[in-house]
Design an enzyme around this catalytic site. Structure first.
Site, PDB file in Angstrom:
ATOM      1  CB  ILE A 169      -0.921   0.007   1.232  1.00  0.00           C
ATOM      2  CG1 ILE A 169      -1.793  -1.237   1.250  1.00  0.00           C
ATOM      3  CG2 ILE A 169      -1.772   1.264   1.257  1.00  0.00           C
ATOM      4  CD1 ILE A 169      -2.563  -1.432   2.524  1.00  0.00           C
ATOM      5  CE  LYS A 173      -0.401   6.299  -6.186  1.00  0.00           C
ATOM      6  NZ  LYS A 173      -0.835   5.411  -7.282  1.00  0.00           N
ATOM      7  CB  CYS A 193     -11.311   0.196  -3.060  1.00  0.00           C
ATOM      8  SG  CYS A 193     -11.939  -0.870  -1.737  1.00  0.00           S
TER       9      CYS A 193
END
Length: 258
Positions: A169, A173, A193
């Site tokens: 991950i 971001k 998502c």
């Protein structure tokens, strides 16, 4: 108002001998109830088994179908899986200003048209998802992922010196998405998502750290959505995520720090 009711009483043999044959009547007081202000009966369980129905101004019925794994996160913040056309009527009722998409793929044209027609701004922070190969337990997959990433170079959290080789991950971001999430000018806001489980769960979990939730509660919430597909790597990422660079969260949040 009085109601006269004729009753039949049973007597013992001795009482029958003393009975003079007269009929017995009973006077019952009946109250007249005003139903105009009475509350309606509670809805049955079946009432929640079907989508909500709203009548539009034109008189048409609209089925309000929420996206997969939809839930409220906090004041003005919602989460879900990827919304499709069938969910647009429901999303419209939320009065959204912004959507945070954590998927790397180009946003579908139908969704872009919906955003444009409703004045909703899209913030896209593409994070590639990955799936555990069938038949492998989470811990086994983590071991393989760990070995793979150790060969390619370890991963380090932005403000942490802790090496995190098995987390894919992107820390930067999540941080950029959090800045958008914490800005009340973007509320009401929807995070999504693909399935509303892992990437969305990680972003929400990092927000919970800002709200000073304990790790047990953060993981419980994550697992409630991820269920059997909960990933140790996601939970490890949330545990190591450093929130010290963020300012105090908005006071409108239900769990603001004191």
């Amino acid at each position: 108002m009085k109601l006269i009711e004729k009753t039949t009483n049973k007597f013992t043999k001795a009482e029958e001998e003393e009975d003079d044959g007269s009929e017995v009547f009973q006077s019952i007081e009946v109250a007249k109830v005003d139903q105009s202000n009475a509350s309606p009966p509670p809805p049955s369980a079946d009432a929640f088994a079907t989508p909500l129905v709203e009548v539009s101004a034109a008189g048409d019925e609209l089925n309000l179908i929420p996206p997969l794994n939809f839930a409220m996160v906090d004041n003005g913040i919602f989460r879900s899986g990827f919304p499709d056309v069938s969910n647009f009527s429901f999303l419209k009722t939320l009065g959204l200003r912004s959507i945070i998409s954590l998927c790397p793929e180009a946003y579908p044209e139908n969704n872009m048209q919906f955003l444009k027609s409703n004045g909703i701004k899209l913030f896209q922070f593409g994070i590639k998802g990955y799936k555990c190969p069938p038949g492998l337990e989470n811990e086994v997959w983590l071991h393989l992922w760990n070995s793979k990433c150790q060969k390619e170079g370890s991963y380090t959290n932005a403000n942490s010196k802790t090496s995190e080789p098995f987390v894919n991950i992107p820390d930067h971001k999540i941080r950029e998405a959090l800045k958008v999430l914490l800005d009340e000018k973007n509320h009401p806001l929807l995070i999504h998502c693909n399935r509303g489980k892992h990437r969305t769960g990680c972003l929400v979990g990092c927000m919970r750290k800002l709200q000073k939730w304990c790790l047990t509660s953060i993981f419980d919430e994550y697992q409630r959505f991820a269920a059997a597909k909960a990933r140790v790597s996601d939970q490890r990422f949330m545990e190591l995520f450093d929130v010290s660079s963020f300012k105090q969260i908005p006071m409108s949040f239900s769990c603001s720090s004191s």
